[in-house]
Design an enzyme around this catalytic site. Structure first.
Site, PDB file in Angstrom:
ATOM      1  N   GLU A  97     -51.076  50.454  11.304  1.00  0.00           N
ATOM      2  CA  GLU A  97     -50.519  51.370  12.252  1.00  0.00           C
ATOM      3  C   GLU A  97     -49.377  50.536  13.054  1.00  0.00           C
ATOM      4  O   GLU A  97     -49.804  49.369  13.484  1.00  0.00           O
ATOM      5  CB  GLU A  97     -51.651  52.133  13.133  1.00  0.00           C
ATOM      6  N   ASN A 146     -53.935  63.565  10.838  1.00  0.00           N
ATOM      7  CA  ASN A 146     -54.645  62.391  11.323  1.00  0.00           C
ATOM      8  C   ASN A 146     -55.902  62.774  11.820  1.00  0.00           C
ATOM      9  O   ASN A 146     -56.838  62.697  11.242  1.00  0.00           O
ATOM     10  CB  ASN A 146     -53.580  61.424  12.129  1.00  0.00           C
ATOM     11  N   GLU A 147     -56.022  62.876  13.208  1.00  0.00           N
ATOM     12  CA  GLU A 147     -57.232  63.129  13.757  1.00  0.00           C
ATOM     13  C   GLU A 147     -57.241  64.493  14.580  1.00  0.00           C
ATOM     14  O   GLU A 147     -57.435  64.818  15.492  1.00  0.00           O
ATOM     15  CB  GLU A 147     -57.488  62.151  15.173  1.00  0.00           C
TER      16      GLU A 147
END
Length: 660
Positions: free
Chosen positions: A47, A376-377
Site C-alpha cells: 500500500e 477493502n475493509e
C-alpha cells in the site's frame, strides 16, 4: 496378577505423560501427507502508505515533477523569471513552467526541487535526468544547466554533478542527460538554471537512478525491490487497503489513470497525508508513476501471483457514515466495467482494447491474472449489496477468476460474524481477514483456524501485524508472536490459502503507521525481524502439511503447552521434513521431535536449525544496525527418527531434515 499389571500399565502411562510434558515431545506423523500448501500461501501486501510508493519503492527522485499538486509549485523553489503555464502537451497534466530571462543581466532564473526528504544519491552511480521541453514559437536554441547541490554545515552550497541540456525545438520533446555524483549525499537538491538568454518551457522534470530493479527506465528502487524478491512471495496484493477506497470516491485509486504513458498519468490525493494530525504530510500525493502495469510486472519478476484490489463503490466507511458519499447499487455499472476491463488488461489478447494497451506498454504476453479483490475493509449490509453484482458479472465473463471478498476491519465481533455468512452466500472464493492486534490476541489465536468450516470460502489473512501494548513499533517480541500465530496458518493450509503482513514499507522520516516490515531512508533499507519471520515461513513453506501434536493435541500455545507453538510440513521437491517451533515463554524448553511412521529403510540425514532470537524483547533491526537480529543457521544431528534439543526462551526455530 492382572490387577498389578493394570496398575503398572497405568503408572507407566502416567509417567509417560509426565515425561512427555516435561520434554515437550512433538509427534510428527510421516505416513500420511496432509493438505497441499498453496503456492500463494505467504506473500506481500503493498500500500502507498508511509511513502511506500513515491519516495520509496518507485525510484523517481523528483517530487511534483509535473507541477500538478493543488499548490502547483509545492516541492519547488523558484527564482528569477519563472511562470506557471497550463496548456501543456499532456491532457491529464496540463501545467508546466516557463523560464525566461531575468530582468537584470546578473540575476538568474531557475528552480530547485527538494525531492522526498532530500534527493539521495550515491557516489559513482549514474542518474538519468529527463525533461519534456520546448522553445516558444520563433525561439532560438536555449540551454539549461542541471546540477545536484549540497548544503554544508556553514550554509554554503556546492554543486557536485552538473550537465547542460540544449533545447533546440519549438515542438515538445523529451531530453535527457546522465548525472554522475562524485560524492554520496542523502539530502541534496536538484537545481535547474536557465543558462542562456532564450526562454524555455519545461514539463515532467524527472530524475531516476539508472540502476533500477531489472533496469526499467520508469523503474523501482533496486534495494527495496530486491528485499521483496528475497522473500520468494507467492502472492502480491496491490495497490493497497484504504487507498483503494479513498477518503471519498474522487480520491479512490483509479487503475485506469495509472496506465499508459507515464507523462500523462494524473496525480491522486493520498488519503494518508492528513489521516493522523500528529503525522501530517500535506505534500503526500500519488503520481501514479508506479501504476498497475508496474505492479503486474513486479509480480511477474518476483515470482508472485498478482492480486489487484478494486473499489466496490464504497468510499472509506471510517470517514463516510452517510450513504450519500457512496455509489448507489443501481449506478455501479462503470465500477463493474472497470473490474472487467482490468482482467482484460491483464489477460486479454492484443486484439482487445485493454490487451493492446498492455502490449503497447511493453508486455504483449498475458500476465495470467487469477485473482481479484473487490472492496477493502467494508462492512454492513451495503457491502454484500455492492459486491453481489460484481460477482455475477465477473463469473459470467471470466468464470475462472477467483474473487476475494472481505470480513471487514475486525478479526471478530458483530461485523465479522455478519459478513462471513454473507461471503458464503455470495460464494466468494476467499475472504480477506484483517487483524492488527496486541500480544495477548496473538498468544490466544494459535488454534484460530482449527475449527473453521472447510466447505465455505478459503481464508486470505490479508493484513496483520502484532501491535505491542504501549509499544506500537517494531520489536522482537511482536515478531516472535507473529511467528507463533503463523504456525496456525500453516497447520490449516487447507483453509488458509494466502497470508500477507502489513504494512510493507515505511520511510523513517515520512511514516504514518507502524510497525512495518521494511524501513528505509533515502539511501538504505533495513529488514525488520518481522521481515525475517515472513521470509523463514515463505522459504520453508513445504508442499504438504503434516500432522504434529503434543499429547495428542495441536501445539497452539494452549494451557499446559509451556508457551510453545509448532507446525510441520513436507517438501516433496527435496524430500525434506520441516518443523517450525516458537517458544514464547520466559524459560528454556526441552523439545523432542518424533518423526513417527518412517519405514525402517528411511533415515533422516543430519539437518539444519535456523534460529531467530533476542534476549532484548524490545530490540529490532535499524538503519544504523540492520543486522542486530537475523536468522542464524547451524547443523544439527538426529538419532534415527528422534531429535532432542533445548529451545531457548523467546526463540523461533526452523528445523529441516532430509529423508534418505
Amino acid at each position: 496378577m492382572r490387577m498389578h499389571k493394570a496398575l503398572f500399565t497405568a503408572l507407566a502411562l502416567s509417567v509417560g505423560i509426565t515425561v512427555s510434558a516435561q520434554t515437550n515431545e512433538m509427534v510428527i506423523q510421516t505416513k500420511k501427507l496432509g493438505a497441499p500448501i498453496q503456492s500463494t500461501m505467504y506473500g506481500l501486501f503493498f500500500e502507498d502508505i508511509n511513502y511506500g510508493a513515491d519516495g520509496g519503492l518507485y525510484a523517481e527522485l523528483v517530487k511534483n515533477r509535473s507541477f500538478e499538486f493543488p499548490q502547483n509549485l509545492m516541492g519547488w523553489k523558484t527564482f528569477g523569471n519563472v511562470s506557471l503555464q497550463e496548456d501543456g502537451p499532456f491532457e491529464r497534466n496540463p501545467h508546466y513552467v516557463r523560464l525566461a530571462n531575468p530582468e537584470h543581466a546578473h540575476k538568474r532564473t531557475g528552480l530547485e526541487n527538494e525531492g522526498f526528504f532530500g534527493v539521495g544519491v550515491k557516489q559513482g552511480e549514474e542518474y538519468r535526468f529527463s525533461v519534456w521541453a520546448r522553445l516558444p514559437e520563433g525561439g532560438k536554441e536555449s540551454k539549461i544547466r542541471v546540477e545536484l547541490v549540497k548544503t554544508n554545515s556553514m550554509g554554503e552550497q556546492h554543486g557536485f554533478a552538473t550537465q547542460d541540456v540544449v533545447i533546440n525545438s519549438t515542438e515538445w520533446k523529451k531530453y535527457q542527460v546522465i548525472l554522475k555524483p562524485n560524492i554520496t549525499e542523502p539530502k541534496s537538491v536538484l537545481r535547474i538554471f536557465l543558462a542562456s538568454n532564450t526562454t524555455v518551457d519545461l514539463e515532467h522534470v524527472s530524475l531516476f537512478p539508472v540502476d533500477t530493479w531489472k533496469g526499467h527506465e520508469n523503474g523501482l528502487r533496486k534495494d527495496l525491490a530486491q528485499a521483496l524478491a528475497d522473500i520468494k512471495p507467492g502472492v502480491f496484493r496491490f495497490p493497497g487497503g484504504c487507498i483503494v477506497e479513498g477518503t471519498d470516491l474522487e480520491t479512490r485509486y483509479d487503475w485506469k489513470k495509472s496506465v499508459g504513458p507515464v507523462e500523462n498519468r494524473p496525480i491522486n490525493e493520498n488519503r494518508w497525508h492528513y489521516t493522523f494530525p500528529h503525522r501530517f504530510y500535506p505534500d503526500y500525493y500519488q503520481s501514479y508513476g508506479m501504476g498497475f502495469y508496474e505492479f503486474f510486472l513486479l509480480s511477474k519478476e518476483i515470482g508472485a501471483e498478482p492480486l489487484p484490489v478494486l473499489s466496490c463503490g464504497l468510499a472509506c466507511q471510517f470517514q463516510n457514515n452517510n450513504m450519500d458519499a457512496h455509489v448507489p447499487t443501481c449506478e455501479l455499472d462503470s465500477y463493474i466495467q472497470d473490474a472487467l476491463d482490468l482482467i482484460e488488461f491483464a489477460n486479454g489478447d492484443v486484439s482487445t482494447k485493454w490487451g493492446k494497451l498492455r502490449a503497447d506498454m511493453g508486455h504483449p504476453e498475458s500476465f495470467n491474472l487469477k485473482f481479484i479483490g473487490i472492496g477493502n475493509e467494508q462492512w454492513g449490509p451495503e457491502y454484500p449489496e455492492h459486491l453481489e453484482p460484481f460477482i455475477k458479472a465477473i463469473r459470467k465473463a471470466y468464470p475462472d477468476i477467483k474473487i476475494i471478498g472481505s470480513s471487514g476491519p475486525d478479526s471478530e465481533g458483530k461485523q465479522f460474524d455478519y459478513l462471513w455468512p454473507e461471503m458464503k452466500r455470495l460464494k466468494a472464493d476467499l475472504v480477506d481477514e484483517h487483524f492488527y492486534r496486541p500480544e495477548k490476541w496473538f498468544l490466544e489465536q494459535g488454534a484460530r483456524y482449527d475449527n473453521y468450516d472447510r466447505k465455505g470460502p478459503k481464508v486470505f489473512a490479508g493484513e496483520y501485524a502484532c501491535h505491542g501494548k504501549g509499544k506500537k513499533w517494531n520489536h522482537f517480541n511482536a515478531a516472535l508472536l507473529e511467528a507463533a500465530f503463523m504456525t496456525g496458518l500453516e497447520r490449516n493450509a487447507d483453509i488458509v490459502h494466502m497470508a500477507t503482513y502489513a504494512p510493507l514499507f515505511a520511510h523513517v522520516e515520512g511514516w504514518q503507521w507502524r510497525p512495518d516490515m521494511i524501513w528505509f531512508d533515502n539511501l538504505n533499507c533495513v529488514r525488520t525481524v518481522s521481515y525475517y519471520v515472513q521470509q523463514l515461513f515463505a522459504l520453508n513453506k513445504g508442499s504438504h502439511t503434516l500432522n504434529l501434536t503434543m499429547n495428542n493435541k495441536n501445539v497452539t500455545g494452549a494451557e499446559g503447552q509451556n508457551g510453545l507453538f509448532a507446525s510441520a510440513v513436507w517438501e516433496e521437491a527435496d524430500q525434506t521434513y520441516i518443523v517450525k517451533v516458537a517458544n514464547t515463554s520466559n524459560n528454556s524448553q526441552p523439545i523432542t521431535l518424533n518423526f513417527s511412521g518412517l519405514k525402517k529403510n528411511n533415515k533422516l540425514s543430519n539437518g539444519v536449525c535456523i534460529k531467530l532470537r533476542s534476549q532484548d524483547l524490545d530490540k529490532d533491526n535499524t538503519i544504523e544496525n540492520p543486522d542486530a537480529i537475523v536468522p542464524q543457521e547451524s547443523n544439527v544431528s538426529i538419532d534415527g527418527h528422534i531429535f532432542n534439543a533445548e529451545l531457548e526462551p523467546h526463540t523461533f526455530t526452523v528445523y529441516k531434515f532430509e529423508k534418505r
